[in-house]
Design a protein around this motif. Structure first.
Motif, PDB file in Angstrom:
ATOM      1  N   ARG A  53      27.691   0.352   2.114  1.00 32.66           N
ATOM      2  CA  ARG A  53      28.077   1.419   3.036  1.00 32.66           C
ATOM      3  C   ARG A  53      26.835   2.159   3.537  1.00 32.66           C
ATOM      4  O   ARG A  53      26.735   2.499   4.715  1.00 32.66           O
ATOM      5  CB  ARG A  53      29.042   2.371   2.334  1.00 32.66           C
ATOM      6  N   LEU A  54      25.887   2.393   2.648  1.00 32.51           N
ATOM      7  CA  LEU A  54      24.646   3.041   3.039  1.00 32.51           C
ATOM      8  C   LEU A  54      23.873   2.171   4.022  1.00 32.51           C
ATOM      9  O   LEU A  54      23.369   2.660   5.044  1.00 32.51           O
ATOM     10  CB  LEU A  54      23.802   3.325   1.796  1.00 32.51           C
ATOM     11  N   GLU A  56      25.045  -0.158   5.999  1.00 33.15           N
ATOM     12  CA  GLU A  56      25.761  -0.216   7.270  1.00 33.15           C
ATOM     13  C   GLU A  56      25.586   1.084   8.049  1.00 33.15           C
ATOM     14  O   GLU A  56      25.450   1.074   9.280  1.00 33.15           O
ATOM     15  CB  GLU A  56      27.247  -0.481   7.017  1.00 33.15           C
ATOM     16  N   ARG A  57      25.565   2.208   7.341  1.00 38.57           N
ATOM     17  CA  ARG A  57      25.388   3.497   8.004  1.00 38.57           C
ATOM     18  C   ARG A  57      24.027   3.543   8.713  1.00 38.57           C
ATOM     19  O   ARG A  57      23.928   3.990   9.857  1.00 38.57           O
ATOM     20  CB  ARG A  57      25.495   4.617   6.964  1.00 38.57           C
ATOM     21  N   ARG A  60      24.115   1.082  11.775  1.00 36.27           N
ATOM     22  CA  ARG A  60      24.917   1.555  12.908  1.00 36.27           C
ATOM     23  C   ARG A  60      24.310   2.792  13.559  1.00 36.27           C
ATOM     24  O   ARG A  60      24.295   2.914  14.792  1.00 36.27           O
ATOM     25  CB  ARG A  60      26.344   1.857  12.440  1.00 36.27           C
ATOM     26  N   MET A  61      23.842   3.739  12.728  1.00 39.52           N
ATOM     27  CA  MET A  61      23.268   4.961  13.288  1.00 39.52           C
ATOM     28  C   MET A  61      22.022   4.667  14.114  1.00 39.52           C
ATOM     29  O   MET A  61      21.718   5.377  15.077  1.00 39.52           O
ATOM     30  CB  MET A  61      22.941   5.948  12.160  1.00 39.52           C
ATOM     31  N   ALA A 268      21.497   9.292   6.211  1.00 35.01           N
ATOM     32  CA  ALA A 268      22.416   8.291   5.675  1.00 35.01           C
ATOM     33  C   ALA A 268      22.467   8.374   4.157  1.00 35.01           C
ATOM     34  O   ALA A 268      23.538   8.255   3.543  1.00 35.01           O
ATOM     35  CB  ALA A 268      21.986   6.897   6.116  1.00 35.01           C
ATOM     36  N   ALA A 271      24.516  11.473   3.236  1.00 35.85           N
ATOM     37  CA  ALA A 271      25.942  11.233   3.452  1.00 35.85           C
ATOM     38  C   ALA A 271      26.518  10.340   2.362  1.00 35.85           C
ATOM     39  O   ALA A 271      27.634  10.572   1.866  1.00 35.85           O
ATOM     40  CB  ALA A 271      26.166  10.608   4.831  1.00 35.85           C
ATOM     41  N   GLU A 272      25.767   9.314   1.962  1.00 39.92           N
ATOM     42  CA  GLU A 272      26.267   8.411   0.921  1.00 39.92           C
ATOM     43  C   GLU A 272      26.279   9.070  -0.445  1.00 39.92           C
ATOM     44  O   GLU A 272      27.112   8.721  -1.299  1.00 39.92           O
ATOM     45  CB  GLU A 272      25.448   7.128   0.885  1.00 39.92           C
TER      46      GLU A 272
END
Length: 368
Positions: A53-54, A56-57, A60-61, A268, A271-272
């Motif tokens: 998830r990290l 991918e964040r 994408r960002m 990121a 957030a994670e």
């Protein structure tokens, strides 16, 4: 301890080559591609998912300008070499625990867990608002590494036992699997602590070589079927109250990034940190209910007088460790203990008293 001894001249040459390989050709193709080592394999609840998830964040960002691929703990060699490989630039980044390299000094342990230390919320306050991040940056910066908070293992258990712990006598002579700073503390209390990989817990117990053990918390312990060996699951963990997870990045590679990409990596990770912490708490909530209701595990607590004695031994151990530590490690220790006292006053006044009030004998609405 001479911390720079871990990066040899040969390592520096490797670092330069790795930076050239990982950065310049990738930029020429229109994007930077990094790999991130995950300390945790697929079978370990929540953490490989968190790493992905990290990654991918970040990808994408950055609209693909910085893409991150997550690999397993052994995919790029021995996991134990990960910190050195991030330091040299052979690996761009890793999601790990600082105490995996505790042999480098006291602060590496403190940046993951401290006996009777802080909750994860309190630790986050220390890192982000009370000077912890600057000290962390200085300590790891000497190794060429930039660190970020990036998750948590959550509060853990005291462990699994054949019978409840009612007094210190119940610990004496107990062959108890544990790790890190808890080993000398348990030894001082008369137990016989032993360290071993998770994979050896079941076989060693079945061979009669182990009486009790601790691993992590309900979700992880359930996933690895530890409830099949012993019936009493005791809390609280005093030595792993909050297992802070870090994202470590090769510092030169990070600083070569454009400022917006640096900000993306930092945000990121932040957030994670929140996303993983809430996920771990949710998983432990569900797993604890499963252990109690489906597997008839007895959930218990360690008596206050036992914890008080453990606390005194732990305090003596930490005081001695501080005196023996290099100055840069003492600075981290002193910052931690100062912040602990400051935050503790607020936590106990608010959340501590609220927990006590919530347990008072009044009825409350329920779903059924």
């Amino acid at each position: 301890m001479d911390r720079r001894r871990f990066v040899s001249a040969a390592g520096a040459i490797t670092a330069a080559g790795a930076l050239t390989t990982l950065s310049r050709p990738a930029i020429a193709r229109g994007g930077i591609r990094w790999q991130m080592v995950s300390r945790w394999p697929e079978a370990f609840p929540d953490q490989m998912e968190s790493g992905r998830r990290l990654a991918e964040r970040i990808t994408r960002m950055s609209d693909g300008r910085l893409s991150v691929e997550v690999v397993g703990p052994r995919d790029l060699g021995d996991y134990g070499d990960t910190f050195d490989k991030v330091s040299s630039g052979e690996i761009a980044m890793a999601r790990s625990l600082s105490y995996d390299w505790r042999d480098r000094g006291l602060a590496f342990e403190i940046l993951t867990v401290v006996p009777f230390g802080m909750t994860e919320t309190e630790r986050t306050i220390w890192i982000q608002d009370l000077g912890g991040q600057a000290l962390w940056d200085d300590l790891f910066g000497d190794f060429g590494v930039k660190p970020f908070l990036a998750g948590s293992l959550g509060p853990q258990s005291f462990g699994w036992f054949a019978d409840p712990i009612r007094s210190l006598d119940d610990l004496r002579g107990l062959r108890y699997r544990t790790t890190g700073v808890n080993v000398p503390i348990m030894r001082a209390l008369g137990a016989r602590p032993v360290s071993m990989p998770r994979s050896e817990i079941g076989p060693r117990f079945e061979a009669g070589e182990l009486d009790a053990f601790e691993l992590v918390g309900p979700a992880v312990d359930l996933a690895y079927d530890l409830h099949l060996f012993l019936p009493n699951y005791l809390f609280p963990s005093f030595h792993q109250t909050a297992g802070s997870i870090q994202l470590i990045v090769n510092r030169e590679m990070y600083e070569r990034l454009p400022e917006d990409l640096q900000a993306i990596v930092a945000n990121a990770a932040q957030a994670e940190h929140v996303a993983n912490l809430t996920r771990v708490h949710a998983s432990n909530t569900a797993a604890l209910r499963t252990l109690r209701e489906q597997h008839s595990v007895t959930i218990g607590t360690v008596p206050d007088d036992v914890l008080t004695r453990i606390g005194a031994v732990a305090s003596d151990f930490l005081s001695q460790a501080r005196e023996e530590a290099p100055s840069e490690h003492r600075r981290v220790f002193d910052s931690f203990t100062t912040a602990r006292m400051q935050i503790r006053a607020w936590t106990e006044l608010t959340e501590g008293n609220f927990m006590r009030a919530r347990a008072l004998p009044f009825s409350y609405p329920s779903s059924g």
